[in-house]
Design an enzyme around this catalytic site. Sequence first.
Site, PDB file in Angstrom:
ATOM      1  N   GLN A 227       0.821  -1.217   0.000  1.00 15.20           N
ATOM      2  CA  GLN A 227       0.000   0.000   0.000  1.00 15.20           C
ATOM      3  C   GLN A 227       0.855   1.267   0.000  1.00 15.20           C
ATOM      4  OE1 GLN A 227      -3.111   0.394  -0.651  1.00 15.20           O
ATOM      5  NE2 GLN A 227      -3.365  -1.811  -0.882  1.00 15.20           N
ATOM      6  N   SER A 228       2.070   1.164  -0.521  1.00 17.83           N
ATOM      7  CA  SER A 228       2.968   2.315  -0.542  1.00 17.83           C
ATOM      8  C   SER A 228       2.399   3.453  -1.391  1.00 17.83           C
ATOM      9  CB  SER A 228       4.326   1.895  -1.110  1.00 17.83           C
ATOM     10  OG  SER A 228       5.093   3.047  -1.427  1.00 17.83           O
TER      11      SER A 228
END
Length: 332
Positions: free
Chosen positions: A80-81
């Site tokens: 989920q960067s």
Amino acid sequence: MPPRVDPLDRRVVLAHLPTPLEPMRRLAAHLDMDEDALWVKRDDATGLAGGGNKARKLEYLCEDATVHGCDTLVTGGGPQSNHVRMTAAAANKLGLHCTIVLSSDPPSTPSGNVVLDELLAPEIVWVGRLDYYAVESAIDHTARRLIDEGRRPYAMPIGGASVTGAMGYVRGAQEIVRQQPDVDLVVTADGSGGTHAGLAAGLGSHDRVLGVDVGARPDLDTYVPEKATETARLAGLPEPTGDVRVDHEHFGKGYGAPTDAGREALDLAARLEGLILDPVYTGKAMAGLIAARRDGRIERDTKVVFLHTGGMPALFASAYAEWVKTTPPSSS
Ligand SMILES: *Cc1c(COP(=O)(O)O)cnc(C)c1O
């Protein structure tokens, strides 16, 4: 002699700047603060495929990549960067290739940031669950592979956490001071620590920045002051004074693991200010701010700027859907 370029001007334009600085009067009242004491710096509104703090860093990183004749941006992070998503967007805008390393197995159904990653279409390397330093090695390894393939990669650490990237927050700090000259304290989430380092360098003071550790890396207490000093040097500014302030009480079970205090922060921001925070970064940072107010580290009239660093796409990740639905609304 060619004219000397201010290092703060060595950037490509990617972000919508200046971002707004808005008062949070209802949250201030709830926290028993003066009505003009609490502000939010809207760096969630920097643009670039959904916005967030990485847009400011990427302005300097992409300029550096271009100056060095690189043709491919390489970086990595958790699935989920936000940094990965915005790096892919920056590459597309600038006509560069992009390869990203994600520390997960490929999901059967993409959600959250991964949906946006798929649309932006960088080369994605799924490396399985790795820790912070193993992801950094995987980024280096990927950059070497690209060299073997004849590319000129520009490798960025997780979160764009280099001194070059931190320059974005020297500029960001100057923007905050221009908008609110009386600011006593800026509160930010600390992931890689680059944002914190840039802010401290830009404000010339460690005392005026409170970083809230979100559990991404264990060495913030040494990393932040080291990088703040190097960043100040690169920007041609004096070394920041005072002692670095990092709150290690709010990451809960670790990076990405939601906390009850973070949930209370999300609920308060949403219900009192119409402001959406995220479970990974800004919710924990706001929980740190609330705790500092409750125990008196922030006083009634301390002029506080909460840096909203973005991160909303993570709320749409399947990992948090159940948490948003089932955690009971907090009582406060
Ligand atoms: C990356 C990120 C941070 C942390 O910034 P660092 O410079 O890595 O410490 C905070 N909030 C959001 C939403 C982020 O994506």
